[in-house]
Design an enzyme around this catalytic site. Structure first.
Site, PDB file in Angstrom:
ATOM      1  N   GLN A  21       6.181  -0.881  14.130  1.00 44.13           N
ATOM      2  CA  GLN A  21       7.046  -0.058  13.293  1.00 44.13           C
ATOM      3  C   GLN A  21       6.522   1.350  13.092  1.00 44.13           C
ATOM      4  O   GLN A  21       7.278   2.250  12.714  1.00 44.13           O
ATOM      5  CB  GLN A  21       7.254  -0.728  11.930  1.00 44.13           C
ATOM      6  CG  GLN A  21       6.026  -0.743  11.041  1.00 44.13           C
ATOM      7  CD  GLN A  21       6.280  -1.459   9.725  1.00 44.13           C
ATOM      8  OE1 GLN A  21       6.458  -2.685   9.710  1.00 44.13           O
ATOM      9  NE2 GLN A  21       6.310  -0.709   8.638  1.00 44.13           N
ATOM     10  N   ASN A  55       4.646 -10.273  12.637  1.00 43.18           N
ATOM     11  CA  ASN A  55       4.577  -9.005  11.926  1.00 43.18           C
ATOM     12  C   ASN A  55       5.134  -7.886  12.813  1.00 43.18           C
ATOM     13  O   ASN A  55       5.509  -8.128  13.971  1.00 43.18           O
ATOM     14  CB  ASN A  55       3.122  -8.721  11.529  1.00 43.18           C
ATOM     15  CG  ASN A  55       3.012  -7.783  10.343  1.00 43.18           C
ATOM     16  OD1 ASN A  55       4.009  -7.287   9.824  1.00 43.18           O
ATOM     17  ND2 ASN A  55       1.804  -7.533   9.890  1.00 43.18           N
ATOM     18  N   CYS A  64       9.832  -2.274   8.129  1.00 44.29           N
ATOM     19  CA  CYS A  64       9.550  -3.695   8.347  1.00 44.29           C
ATOM     20  C   CYS A  64      10.786  -4.557   8.148  1.00 44.29           C
ATOM     21  O   CYS A  64      11.012  -5.526   8.890  1.00 44.29           O
ATOM     22  CB  CYS A  64       8.438  -4.150   7.415  1.00 44.29           C
ATOM     23  SG  CYS A  64       8.755  -3.811   5.661  1.00 44.29           S
ATOM     24  N   HIS A  70       6.508  -5.939   1.749  1.00 45.11           N
ATOM     25  CA  HIS A  70       6.517  -5.962   3.213  1.00 45.11           C
ATOM     26  C   HIS A  70       7.337  -7.153   3.699  1.00 45.11           C
ATOM     27  O   HIS A  70       7.156  -8.277   3.214  1.00 45.11           O
ATOM     28  CB  HIS A  70       5.084  -6.055   3.736  1.00 45.11           C
ATOM     29  CG  HIS A  70       4.962  -5.989   5.220  1.00 45.11           C
ATOM     30  ND1 HIS A  70       5.442  -4.938   5.985  1.00 45.11           N
ATOM     31  CD2 HIS A  70       4.395  -6.866   6.112  1.00 45.11           C
ATOM     32  CE1 HIS A  70       5.179  -5.159   7.256  1.00 45.11           C
ATOM     33  NE2 HIS A  70       4.548  -6.321   7.366  1.00 45.11           N
TER      34      HIS A  70
END
Length: 271
Positions: free
Chosen positions: A67, A237, A73, A216
């Site tokens: 990102q 992630n 995110c 997040h």
């Protein structure tokens, strides 16, 4: 239909889907899920879910992306959840566009003047429900440097639409496991401000003093149990392949670790 409408109803109705059998409409997805069932080891409890599941091993998860220096995110996580549902519908794995969501989705009030501050997956799902989403190839990611452009979404290039999304019951991690098993990867939010998370390399992340003020968004792609460290989630992630376990991490389960059980969501698609 706004992103804030009927959230309580969506959370309450989440139980409607988490009791369903494993889905898989596409030929390869159906073969994958059938294989999982045939080779399953089940918990010895009424939940009837596998004791280990990692959807990356069954073709439902696209490669890890980066990102960059922008709080996007939520867009990567919600796009990834939709990607998994698309595989289950069609048998085809395709990378969808986080930038499409970053540029075009509605935003939290605090982020309207600076979209790199962040947003929630709910707004991403709401946008795809109302409009659709393009592929990464046709709408590439450009906000890694902290800049967000104007929306140039082309409906003729849309791949799919969300037809339903919901919050799972708050802090009900068995519901989360059932949703992962029965529906596929789900989005969640957690607190990612600790240095232990930022510099995580491997193992099961466990932070007893971790805040539950989530900041997040991630994609939970599976779960398991370690004989020493206990139950955990497997999580994708958006920090790139050089972070963590090739872009993934494992985090303690059934402890609402870092608030990860507080705002988990699932989605389904129309086609």
């Amino acid at each position: 239909m706004t992103a804030q409408k009927n959230v309580a109803n969506r959370r309450a109705r989440a139980a409607d889907l988490i009791s369903l059998p494993v889905v898989g409409a596409g030929p390869s997805a159906a073969a994958s899920t059938n294989s999982i069932i045939q080779n399953a080891t089940f918990y010895n409890n009424p939940s009837g879910v596998l004791n280990y599941l990692n959807w990356t091993q069954h073709g439902l998860v696209t490669p890890v992306r980066y990102q960059g220096q922008c709080g996007t995110c939520w867009a990567f996580a919600s796009a990834a959840a939709i990607e998994s549902q698309y595989v289950l519908k069609t048998g085809v794995l395709v990378s969808l566009s986080p930038q499409n969501l970053v540029d075009c989705a509605p935003y939290l009030t605090a982020s309207q003047n600076n979209k790199c501050i962040g947003n929630t997956c709910e707004y991403g799902y709401e946008y795809v429900y109302a409009n659709g989403i393009q592929t990464e190839q046709s709408y590439p990611y450009t906000s890694g440097n902290g800049n967000v452009g104007s929306c140039y979404y082309d409906p003729s290039k849309s791949v799919t639409n969300v037809n339903y999304y919901a919050y799972l019951p708050e802090n009900d991690e068995m519901a989360m496991v059932k949703a992962i098993f029965n529906i596929g990867p789900i989005t969640a939010a957690l607190y990612a401000g600790n240095s232990g998370f930022q510099f995580y390399q491997s193992g099961i992340y466990h932070e007893p003093e971790c805040s539950e003020q989530v900041n997040h968004a991630v994609l939970i792609v599976g779960y398991g149990t370690d004989q020493t460290a206990g139950d955990y989630y497997i999580v994708k992630n958006s920090y790139g392949l050089n972070w963590g376990e090739s872009g993934f991490f494992r985090i303690s389960r059934n402890l609402n670790m870092c608030g990860c059980g507080s705002s988990a969501m699932y989605t389904t698609i129309a086609h």
